[in-house]
Write an enzyme that holds these catalytic residues in place. Structure first.
Site, PDB file in Angstrom:
ATOM      1  N   ASP A 194     -25.990  28.165  26.797  1.00  0.00           N
ATOM      2  CA  ASP A 194     -25.625  27.019  27.638  1.00  0.00           C
ATOM      3  C   ASP A 194     -26.893  26.368  28.163  1.00  0.00           C
ATOM      4  OD1 ASP A 194     -22.848  27.401  27.402  1.00  0.00           O
ATOM      5  OD2 ASP A 194     -22.851  28.882  29.013  1.00  0.00           O
TER       6      ASP A 194
ATOM      7  N   ASP B  52     -18.642  23.179  24.711  1.00  0.00           N
ATOM      8  CA  ASP B  52     -17.765  23.180  25.881  1.00  0.00           C
ATOM      9  C   ASP B  52     -17.327  21.762  26.244  1.00  0.00           C
ATOM     10  OD1 ASP B  52     -18.175  25.925  26.100  1.00  0.00           O
ATOM     11  OD2 ASP B  52     -19.827  25.692  27.510  1.00  0.00           O
TER      12      ASP B  52
END
Length: 222
Positions: free
Chosen positions: A146, A180
């Site tokens: 991420d 995401d």
């Protein structure tokens, strides 16, 4: 929209998602960050073992179960998208479906292979691609990368604010990735436009037809 357009959308998102993750893994250490736009958009490198936005799911067993679930969902997703294309559903639904599918596939790649092809990322050392001593994990045990961080508000709330008055908060706190974001955009858009999206066109006139079965006139009388 044709099925190849769905595949193209998925491939393009995967390329961007994986290219950014590869760059992050090999050029940044854990928790390293740099600003992109002022003080509200940063590239901030973290890894997580679980779901989107850093959520976790049931330890080691949960990690394997989640990865296998993603794999099954992606395989089924491609077949289901082909079905939606053949039945001529709204292009908006098809695009959103492609976004969700691409997002799931993007994080699946991390979970399946990153433990095999990268050494461990730490606060002090960069990860190496295809290290001689092998990766930091095994098949299905990779961490998801991420990096997108949007602290739109970082400060102390006024005392008059109910419940949280006087507390220091950061909004938006979660760090996420392009996969995401693709899933979130796809799901939210379907929820907002479901009345428009959840229908298909007839072969003849091309007019929208609701996917909900019609009620027969005899049933109305009864």
């Amino acid at each position: 929209m044709k099925y190849r357009h769905i595949v193209l959308i998925v491939v393009l998102i995967l390329i961007v998602d994986q290219a950014l993750k590869f760059w992050i893994k090999t050029n940044m250490t854990i928790a390293e960050q740099f600003p992109v736009i002022s003080d509200w958009f940063f590239i901030h490198f973290i890894e997580n073992e679980g779901m989107a936005y850093g959520l976790k799911f049931g330890g080691e067993f949960g990690k394997i179960a989640l990865t296998l679930f993603r794999l099954i969902a992606v395989v089924i997703g491609f077949f289901y998208m082909r079905k939606l294309v053949k039945e001529k559903y709204h292009n908006g639904l098809l695009v959103c479906g492609a976004l969700i599918l691409a997002g799931a596939a993007g994080n699946l790649i991390d979970s399946m292979f990153y433990g095999l092809i990268f050494s461990e990322s730490t606060r002090y050392e960069l990860a190496q691609f295809m290290p001689a001593d092998g990766g930091y994990g095994t098949f299905l045990h990779g961490n998801v990368v991420d990096m997108l961080y949007f602290p739109l508000f970082d400060g102390t709330l006024p005392n008059w604010v109910p419940i949280w008055g006087g507390e220091h908060i950061i909004f938006f706190r979660p760090v996420f990735n392009i996969a995401d974001a693709a899933i979130s955009v796809g799901v939210i858009t379907i929820l907002l436009f479901q009345k428009r999206f959840l229908h298909k066109k007839t072969e003849a006139g091309g007019q929208p037809v609701s996917s909900t079965p019609a009620i027969d006139d005899t049933q109305k009388v009864m």
